[in-house]
Design an enzyme around this catalytic site. Structure first.
Site, PDB file in Angstrom:
ATOM      1  N   ASP A  42       0.831  -1.210   0.000  1.00  0.00           N
ATOM      2  CA  ASP A  42       0.000   0.000   0.000  1.00  0.00           C
ATOM      3  C   ASP A  42       0.856   1.246   0.000  1.00  0.00           C
ATOM      4  OD1 ASP A  42       0.653  -0.024   2.682  1.00  0.00           O
ATOM      5  OD2 ASP A  42      -1.211  -1.016   3.220  1.00  0.00           O
ATOM      6  N   LYS A  64      -4.637   3.557  -1.613  1.00  0.00           N
ATOM      7  CA  LYS A  64      -5.398   4.598  -2.321  1.00  0.00           C
ATOM      8  C   LYS A  64      -4.523   5.277  -3.356  1.00  0.00           C
ATOM      9  CE  LYS A  64      -7.970   5.611   1.802  1.00  0.00           C
ATOM     10  NZ  LYS A  64      -7.752   6.304   3.019  1.00  0.00           N
ATOM     11  N   ILE A 100       1.273  -2.670  14.606  1.00  0.00           N
ATOM     12  CA  ILE A 100       0.802  -1.380  15.128  1.00  0.00           C
ATOM     13  C   ILE A 100      -0.091  -0.667  14.117  1.00  0.00           C
ATOM     14  CG2 ILE A 100       1.550   0.874  15.996  1.00  0.00           C
ATOM     15  CD1 ILE A 100       4.031  -0.642  17.042  1.00  0.00           C
ATOM     16  N   MET A 179      -1.963   8.749  12.830  1.00  0.00           N
ATOM     17  CA  MET A 179      -3.180   9.157  12.118  1.00  0.00           C
ATOM     18  C   MET A 179      -3.895  10.289  12.855  1.00  0.00           C
ATOM     19  SD  MET A 179      -4.470   5.339  11.144  1.00  0.00           S
ATOM     20  CE  MET A 179      -3.858   4.574  12.630  1.00  0.00           C
TER      21      MET A 179
HETATM   22  C1  LIG Z   1      -2.048   2.936   9.309  1.00  0.00           C
HETATM   23  S1  LIG Z   1      -0.888   3.657  10.390  1.00  0.00           S
HETATM   24  C2  LIG Z   1       0.443   2.554  10.161  1.00  0.00           C
HETATM   25  C3  LIG Z   1       1.479   2.601  11.243  1.00  0.00           C
HETATM   26  C4  LIG Z   1       2.648   1.659  11.025  1.00  0.00           C
HETATM   27  N1  LIG Z   1       2.237   0.296  11.145  1.00  0.00           N
HETATM   28  C5  LIG Z   1       3.835   1.922  11.942  1.00  0.00           C
HETATM   29  O1  LIG Z   1       4.200   1.052  12.734  1.00  0.00           O
HETATM   30  O2  LIG Z   1       4.409   3.009  11.828  1.00  0.00           O
HETATM   31  C6  LIG Z   1      -0.443   5.061   9.447  1.00  0.00           C
HETATM   32  C7  LIG Z   1       0.089   6.193  10.305  1.00  0.00           C
HETATM   33  O3  LIG Z   1       1.445   5.906  10.677  1.00  0.00           O
HETATM   34  C8  LIG Z   1       2.191   7.105  10.644  1.00  0.00           C
HETATM   35  N2  LIG Z   1       3.155   7.012   9.535  1.00  0.00           N
HETATM   36  C9  LIG Z   1       3.302   5.992   8.674  1.00  0.00           C
HETATM   37  N3  LIG Z   1       4.307   6.236   7.817  1.00  0.00           N
HETATM   38  C10 LIG Z   1       4.796   7.450   8.149  1.00  0.00           C
HETATM   39  C11 LIG Z   1       5.850   8.262   7.658  1.00  0.00           C
HETATM   40  N4  LIG Z   1       6.601   7.862   6.630  1.00  0.00           N
HETATM   41  N5  LIG Z   1       6.084   9.468   8.245  1.00  0.00           N
HETATM   42  C12 LIG Z   1       5.353   9.876   9.298  1.00  0.00           C
HETATM   43  N6  LIG Z   1       4.348   9.137   9.817  1.00  0.00           N
HETATM   44  C13 LIG Z   1       4.077   7.952   9.261  1.00  0.00           C
HETATM   45  C14 LIG Z   1       1.199   8.237  10.414  1.00  0.00           C
HETATM   46  O4  LIG Z   1       0.697   8.652  11.668  1.00  0.00           O
HETATM   47  C15 LIG Z   1       0.145   7.527   9.604  1.00  0.00           C
HETATM   48  O5  LIG Z   1      -1.090   8.219   9.644  1.00  0.00           O
END
Ligand SMILES: C[S@@+](CC[C@H](N)C(=O)[O-])C[C@H]1O[C@@H](n2cnc3c(N)ncnc32)[C@H](O)[C@@H]1O
Length: 252
Positions: A42, A64, A100, A179
């Site tokens: 994704d 998306k 997570i 998020m």
């Molecule tokens: C669906 S969650 C997935 C989290 C992921 N499993 C983790 O452990 O980081 C998505 C959220 O993770 C954070 N996130 C994921 N990738 C990011 C990135 N490259 N930079 C900043 N925040 C990120 C943001 O808060 C985003 O809205």
């Protein structure tokens, strides 16, 4: 896809893609990508990771992309199981760590119900990757003795209603908000109403692991106001707590 063959046993591996820098992938994740028959990925997982995939693997976007809505979670699980039942080694790439806020629980349950073997390869979550990027620690002796990770939005995209505000307003904790960029202003109001100081150090790391990484640092009150107006386009990791003191600067 053709009809399943009971004699063929495929598998599903959920891999943590980390924050986006490919050199933060684990060796095991790279090995699973190299031997995959099908890779489902994704948006947040990052295209560069796909360069490790077996060149013959089928690559399937399930995010998306290009303005198309993402497939429903059940559809993703159905796809993974369908391919595994054809004897394929299916790799599902998740951003950060699969355990997570990735809905990995739903994919694990679906695989178990279908009796398809499932393996999980952990990755570096954005929360700890953000701390590393900032050159700081999420815990600090005598200051931050607890770390908590929360989601800033529920299924409707609103701030979840059942948040444990006493825990979230704990001055001795560091909180990592996933998020949360659209709801942080209302979260901050609630935290302040629960006794957390509006001066609590707060940092936003946007688009970690990409050339567009940006840092916004300030107090809880300042960052809440700035997020409400700046509306950053990239994914944001928001960290607040006294462990973040001293990072009062912005960086692009
Ligand atoms: C669906 S969650 C997935 C989290 C992921 N499993 C983790 O452990 O980081 C998505 C959220 O993770 C954070 N996130 C994921 N990738 C990011 C990135 N490259 N930079 C900043 N925040 C990120 C943001 O808060 C985003 O809205």
């Amino acid at each position: 896809m053709t009809a399943p063959d009971a004699a063929m046993q495929g598998s599903i591996t959920l891999i943590g893609g980390g924050p986006g820098d490919i050199d933060l992938l684990t060796l095991r994740a790279v090995e699973r990508l190299r031997t995959a028959d099908v890779v489902l990925y994704d948006d947040l997982a990052g295209d560069e990771i796909l360069s490790f995939a077996n060149p013959d693997a089928e690559l399937i976007a399930v995010g998306k992309r290009a303005g198309h809505p993402s497939p429903k979670q059940q559809e993703v699980s159905r796809l993974m199981i369908g391919y595994a039942r054809l004897g394929k080694r299916v790799v599902r790439v998740k951003s950060g760590d699969p355990s997570i806020f990735s809905r990995a629980d739903e994919e694990i349950s679906a695989a178990r119900e279908a009796s398809v073997p499932i393996e999980i390869v952990p990755g570096i979550t954005t929360a700890t990757a953000a701390a590393a990027y900032l050159g700081t620690s999420l815990t600090k002796r005598g200051v931050a003795r607890r770390v908590q990770m929360i989601t800033g939005h529920d299924v409707d995209g609103k701030l979840p209603e059942n948040l444990d505000l006493s825990a979230l307003a704990d001055r001795g904790a560091t909180t990592c908000v996933f998020m949360g960029k659209a709801t942080f202003a209302s979260l901050a109001d609630k935290l302040i109403a629960h006794g957390l100081s509006g001066d609590t150090p707060t940092v936003v790391v946007e688009s970690l692991g990409s050339p567009a990484t940006a840092v916004m640092a300030g107090t809880l009150k300042e960052i809440a106001a700035r997020l409400a107006t700046a509306k950053p386009a990239g994914p944001c990791m928001i960290l607040y707590g006294e462990a973040l003191a001293g990072l009062h600067r912005d960086e692009e």
